[in-house]
Design a protein around this motif. Structure first.
Motif, PDB file in Angstrom:
ATOM      1  N   ARG A  71      -4.047  62.928  18.903  1.00  0.00           N
ATOM      2  CA  ARG A  71      -5.174  62.358  18.140  1.00  0.00           C
ATOM      3  C   ARG A  71      -4.776  61.047  17.480  1.00  0.00           C
ATOM      4  O   ARG A  71      -5.548  60.081  17.476  1.00  0.00           O
ATOM      5  N   ALA A  72      -3.583  61.004  16.899  1.00  0.00           N
ATOM      6  CA  ALA A  72      -3.111  59.774  16.253  1.00  0.00           C
ATOM      7  C   ALA A  72      -2.937  58.654  17.285  1.00  0.00           C
ATOM      8  O   ALA A  72      -3.313  57.506  17.028  1.00  0.00           O
ATOM      9  N   PHE A  74      -4.518  58.331  20.071  1.00  0.00           N
ATOM     10  CA  PHE A  74      -5.841  57.918  20.536  1.00  0.00           C
ATOM     11  C   PHE A  74      -6.450  56.878  19.600  1.00  0.00           C
ATOM     12  O   PHE A  74      -7.104  55.932  20.049  1.00  0.00           O
ATOM     13  N   GLU A  75      -6.223  57.022  18.323  1.00  0.00           N
ATOM     14  CA  GLU A  75      -6.774  56.052  17.363  1.00  0.00           C
ATOM     15  C   GLU A  75      -6.251  54.652  17.649  1.00  0.00           C
ATOM     16  O   GLU A  75      -6.987  53.672  17.505  1.00  0.00           O
ATOM     17  N   THR A  76      -4.999  54.539  18.049  1.00  0.00           N
ATOM     18  CA  THR A  76      -4.435  53.235  18.407  1.00  0.00           C
ATOM     19  C   THR A  76      -4.924  52.804  19.786  1.00  0.00           C
ATOM     20  O   THR A  76      -5.352  51.670  19.979  1.00  0.00           O
ATOM     21  N   ARG A  78      -7.556  53.534  21.509  1.00  0.00           N
ATOM     22  CA  ARG A  78      -8.974  53.174  21.633  1.00  0.00           C
ATOM     23  C   ARG A  78      -9.258  51.751  21.168  1.00  0.00           C
ATOM     24  O   ARG A  78     -10.287  51.170  21.516  1.00  0.00           O
ATOM     25  N   ARG A  79      -8.352  51.171  20.396  1.00  0.00           N
ATOM     26  CA  ARG A  79      -8.525  49.793  19.927  1.00  0.00           C
ATOM     27  C   ARG A  79      -7.938  48.757  20.896  1.00  0.00           C
ATOM     28  O   ARG A  79      -8.127  47.555  20.700  1.00  0.00           O
TER      29      ARG A  79
END
Length: 124
Positions: A71-72, A74-76, A78-79
């Motif tokens: 999840r962590a 993915f946050e990076t 996706r940007r």
């Protein structure tokens, strides 16, 4: 590329390629980690039942850590601009293609499927 999927496997079979990790670890959050349980089980060939390696038998807490790390990440991820993501995925595909024969051999050992089928599967 230094791993295949989520299984950390050490093959002891004489014809198998040398792998670069211990069977007692998981790859979580960008690094190899021992499971808190320390439980490692033999991996057996479906062909003859012989031991071909070992697998970390992951605990619930290891699974939760892996999910949190994904999840962590993915946050990076996706940007990252779509074209950069595409380049990265292309490099991964190229690395898989470069090691196609080795990966097919691993699939044959782990799953007992014919080498030709495994080789075709990796090429998809």
């Amino acid at each position: 590329m230094n791993h295949f999927g989520s299984f950390a496997t050490v093959f002891q079979h004489s014809g198998a390629p040398h792998m670069h990790w211990n069977g007692d670890t998981n790859f979580i959050g960008g690094r190899w980690m021992r499971d808190p349980s320390g439980l490692v089980k033999p991996q057996r060939s479906p062909i003859d039942g012989s031991e071909i390696g070992s697998l970390c038998w992951s605990s619930r807490s290891a699974a939760q850590s892996a999910i949190a790390a994904a999840r962590a990440a993915f946050e990076t991820w996706r940007r990252v601009p779509v074209w950069e993501r595409a380049k990265t995925l292309r490099r991964i595909g190229d690395a898989i293609q470069a090691r196609r024969a080795e990966i097919a051999q691993l699939l044959t050992l782990e799953q007992g499927k014919p080498y030709a089928e495994a080789h075709f599967e990796v090429g998809k």
